[in-house]
Design an enzyme around this catalytic site. Structure first.
Site, PDB file in Angstrom:
ATOM      1  N   LYS A 124     102.665   2.913 -21.852  1.00  0.00           N
ATOM      2  CA  LYS A 124     103.724   3.416 -20.973  1.00  0.00           C
ATOM      3  C   LYS A 124     103.399   4.826 -20.478  1.00  0.00           C
ATOM      4  O   LYS A 124     103.449   5.109 -19.290  1.00  0.00           O
ATOM      5  CB  LYS A 124     105.061   3.418 -21.718  1.00  0.00           C
ATOM      6  CG  LYS A 124     105.449   2.103 -22.381  1.00  0.00           C
ATOM      7  CD  LYS A 124     105.669   0.994 -21.401  1.00  0.00           C
ATOM      8  CE  LYS A 124     106.272  -0.253 -22.046  1.00  0.00           C
ATOM      9  NZ  LYS A 124     105.390  -0.911 -23.019  1.00  0.00           N
ATOM     10  N   LYS A 159     113.201   1.810 -21.205  1.00  0.00           N
ATOM     11  CA  LYS A 159     112.341   0.992 -22.052  1.00  0.00           C
ATOM     12  C   LYS A 159     111.733   1.830 -23.173  1.00  0.00           C
ATOM     13  O   LYS A 159     111.519   3.034 -23.020  1.00  0.00           O
ATOM     14  CB  LYS A 159     111.246   0.317 -21.229  1.00  0.00           C
ATOM     15  CG  LYS A 159     110.365   1.223 -20.402  1.00  0.00           C
ATOM     16  CD  LYS A 159     109.422   0.354 -19.548  1.00  0.00           C
ATOM     17  CE  LYS A 159     108.616   1.166 -18.566  1.00  0.00           C
ATOM     18  NZ  LYS A 159     107.755   0.311 -17.712  1.00  0.00           N
ATOM     19  N   ARG A 209      99.986  -7.921 -12.403  1.00  0.00           N
ATOM     20  CA  ARG A 209      98.945  -7.544 -13.360  1.00  0.00           C
ATOM     21  C   ARG A 209      97.609  -7.504 -12.625  1.00  0.00           C
ATOM     22  O   ARG A 209      97.136  -8.518 -12.116  1.00  0.00           O
ATOM     23  CB  ARG A 209      98.908  -8.531 -14.513  1.00  0.00           C
ATOM     24  CG  ARG A 209      97.691  -8.413 -15.428  1.00  0.00           C
ATOM     25  CD  ARG A 209      97.539  -7.044 -16.087  1.00  0.00           C
ATOM     26  NE  ARG A 209      98.712  -6.604 -16.806  1.00  0.00           N
ATOM     27  CZ  ARG A 209      98.996  -6.956 -18.060  1.00  0.00           C
ATOM     28  NH1 ARG A 209      98.190  -7.775 -18.720  1.00  0.00           N
ATOM     29  NH2 ARG A 209     100.078  -6.475 -18.641  1.00  0.00           N
ATOM     30  N   ARG A 224     103.929 -11.586 -11.763  1.00  0.00           N
ATOM     31  CA  ARG A 224     104.814 -12.252 -12.722  1.00  0.00           C
ATOM     32  C   ARG A 224     106.247 -12.073 -12.235  1.00  0.00           C
ATOM     33  O   ARG A 224     106.799 -10.969 -12.300  1.00  0.00           O
ATOM     34  CB  ARG A 224     104.580 -11.672 -14.110  1.00  0.00           C
ATOM     35  CG  ARG A 224     103.146 -11.954 -14.597  1.00  0.00           C
ATOM     36  CD  ARG A 224     102.685 -11.003 -15.658  1.00  0.00           C
ATOM     37  NE  ARG A 224     102.686  -9.627 -15.170  1.00  0.00           N
ATOM     38  CZ  ARG A 224     102.530  -8.564 -15.963  1.00  0.00           C
ATOM     39  NH1 ARG A 224     102.358  -8.716 -17.251  1.00  0.00           N
ATOM     40  NH2 ARG A 224     102.534  -7.351 -15.442  1.00  0.00           N
ATOM     41  N   ARG A 232     112.966  -8.642 -15.886  1.00  0.00           N
ATOM     42  CA  ARG A 232     111.611  -8.594 -16.446  1.00  0.00           C
ATOM     43  C   ARG A 232     110.777  -9.758 -15.923  1.00  0.00           C
ATOM     44  O   ARG A 232     111.195 -10.910 -15.971  1.00  0.00           O
ATOM     45  CB  ARG A 232     111.671  -8.662 -17.978  1.00  0.00           C
ATOM     46  CG  ARG A 232     112.510  -7.559 -18.601  1.00  0.00           C
ATOM     47  CD  ARG A 232     112.729  -7.806 -20.079  1.00  0.00           C
ATOM     48  NE  ARG A 232     113.445  -9.056 -20.314  1.00  0.00           N
ATOM     49  CZ  ARG A 232     113.642  -9.594 -21.525  1.00  0.00           C
ATOM     50  NH1 ARG A 232     113.158  -8.985 -22.592  1.00  0.00           N
ATOM     51  NH2 ARG A 232     114.305 -10.722 -21.652  1.00  0.00           N
ATOM     52  N   ASP A 272      99.788  -2.590 -14.482  1.00  0.00           N
ATOM     53  CA  ASP A 272     101.007  -3.225 -13.989  1.00  0.00           C
ATOM     54  C   ASP A 272     101.499  -2.446 -12.778  1.00  0.00           C
ATOM     55  O   ASP A 272     101.680  -1.216 -12.842  1.00  0.00           O
ATOM     56  CB  ASP A 272     102.093  -3.252 -15.068  1.00  0.00           C
ATOM     57  CG  ASP A 272     101.794  -4.264 -16.165  1.00  0.00           C
ATOM     58  OD1 ASP A 272     100.848  -5.060 -16.005  1.00  0.00           O
ATOM     59  OD2 ASP A 272     102.507  -4.250 -17.191  1.00  0.00           O
ATOM     60  N   GLU A 280     102.510   0.611 -15.697  1.00  0.00           N
ATOM     61  CA  GLU A 280     101.919   0.617 -17.038  1.00  0.00           C
ATOM     62  C   GLU A 280     100.406   0.533 -16.923  1.00  0.00           C
ATOM     63  O   GLU A 280      99.869   0.032 -15.935  1.00  0.00           O
ATOM     64  CB  GLU A 280     102.432  -0.550 -17.893  1.00  0.00           C
ATOM     65  CG  GLU A 280     103.892  -0.445 -18.281  1.00  0.00           C
ATOM     66  CD  GLU A 280     104.308  -1.483 -19.320  1.00  0.00           C
ATOM     67  OE1 GLU A 280     103.421  -2.082 -19.969  1.00  0.00           O
ATOM     68  OE2 GLU A 280     105.519  -1.690 -19.471  1.00  0.00           O
ATOM     69  N   ASN A 282      97.706  -1.069 -19.430  1.00  0.00           N
ATOM     70  CA  ASN A 282      97.576  -1.859 -20.653  1.00  0.00           C
ATOM     71  C   ASN A 282      96.131  -1.857 -21.139  1.00  0.00           C
ATOM     72  O   ASN A 282      95.222  -2.245 -20.412  1.00  0.00           O
ATOM     73  CB  ASN A 282      98.043  -3.296 -20.395  1.00  0.00           C
ATOM     74  CG  ASN A 282      99.523  -3.353 -20.060  1.00  0.00           C
ATOM     75  OD1 ASN A 282     100.352  -3.422 -20.939  1.00  0.00           O
ATOM     76  ND2 ASN A 282      99.836  -3.304 -18.778  1.00  0.00           N
TER      77      ASN A 282
END
Length: 313
Positions: A124, A159, A209, A224, A232, A272, A280, A282
């Site tokens: 994050k 979050k 992604r 997504r 979400r 993301d 984000e 990842n």
């Protein structure tokens, strides 16, 4: 070559969509030897990092998909590469495992992603290093700061900093309904730091992604898309994945970050992006290999093993 995967239990894999399985299958098809172990198998003994490791043979069966030989205590340095593919939570046990992998790397083991780089890039918080690409963001445990942020931006997302799969993400509307309760819950009454971001309406078109491999950009993302009133898009939260070409903005973000993150020791990264904003970075166990392959025919696992082979030559 001999590749050892640090993973969650193999019995829990959903092989039709698991990216680690896709890596194993591609490596095996190229004649590499595949091994697997978990974080509880790691040990430091007399200054040397060992693990109880099983050699894995893929069967080709969708259900009974592997055969594992009896685990043997091995030096991690006996392998050409160790791949860190353990999912979060990024708790202290995860951190301890990265310390052991750091020691193994100092002893000559090639570890991907670099353990210290995983620690240095909270999935994050890492976006703060690339603020030119982010929506307005606040990181704090202070309730009054969060309330002021909400007052400014009206619709926000809250979050935790250590979640995955969309867990613990809340949308707060302009009316601020239940804001106090959400803050208390997520901050554990002011004792844990959280992130607030301005709500990005483009989430209805998907949380994209974007994969970076070996400092290069995979040419397709997996959008997504949230379902059934969810905010979400995470697949684990019921989102539907749609592979698509990268937009000009996606490419701008990805091509800026790819060489920087690769130089930091991150062979595989999952960005993301919602709309035009990076949300984000990842680095623990990025996924979506198989969905992109299945929908677009692009061999993501092949690109990854290419990059892995090049990195250890």
């Amino acid at each position: 070559m001999k590749f050892a995967f640090l993973t969650d239990p193999l019995s829990q894999f959903k092989t039709y969509k698991d990216s680690t399985f896709a890596m194993m299958r591609e490596a095996s098809q190229r004649g590499h030897e595949i091994y697997a172990f978990g974080p509880d198998d790691l040990a430091l003994d007399q200054g040397v990092v060992f693990a109880r490791i099983s050699k894995i043979t893929l069967t080709g069966d969708a259900h009974d998909w592997y055969r594992a030989e009896e685990a043997v205590n091995c030096r991690l340095g006996d392998f050409d590469a160790v791949l860190q593919r353990k999912d979060p939570p990024f708790d202290m046990e995860y951190v301890y495992a990265t310390y052991l992998l750091d020691l193994a790397a100092q002893q000559g083991t090639r570890v991907f992603n670099k353990p210290s780089a995983i620690r240095d890039h909270n999935e994050k918080l890492a976006i703060a290093q690339f603020s030119q690409f982010t929506a307005p963001t606040l990181v704090t445990r202070d309730e009054q700061r969060i309330r002021a942020f909400h007052k400014t931006h009206q619709e926000i997302i809250l979050k935790p900093l250590d979640g995955m799969g969309g867990a613990g993400i809340f949308r707060v509307g302009a009316d601020g309904m239940n804001l106090g309760s959400m803050i208390e819950t997520l901050t554990h009454n002011g004792t844990r730091t959280i992130m607030a971001q301005r709500y990005i309406p483009d989430i209805v078109h998907g949380d994209k992604r974007i994969l970076l491999i070996g400092g290069k950009v995979v040419p397709f993302s997996l959008a997504r898309i949230p379902q059934n009133g969810e905010v979400r898009g995470n697949l684990a939260a019921g989102g539907v994945g749609v592979a698509q070409e990268l937009s000009a903005r996606d490419l701008e973000i990805a091509e800026t970050l790819a060489p920087i993150l690769y130089q930091r020791g991150l062979l595989l990264v999952g960005l993301d992006v919602i709309g035009s904003y990076l949300t984000e970075v990842n680095v623990t166990s990025p996924t979506c290999f198989q969905e992109i392959m299945q929908q677009k025919g692009f061999n993501v696992a092949g690109m990854f093993i290419d990059a892995l082979e090049a990195a250890i030559r």
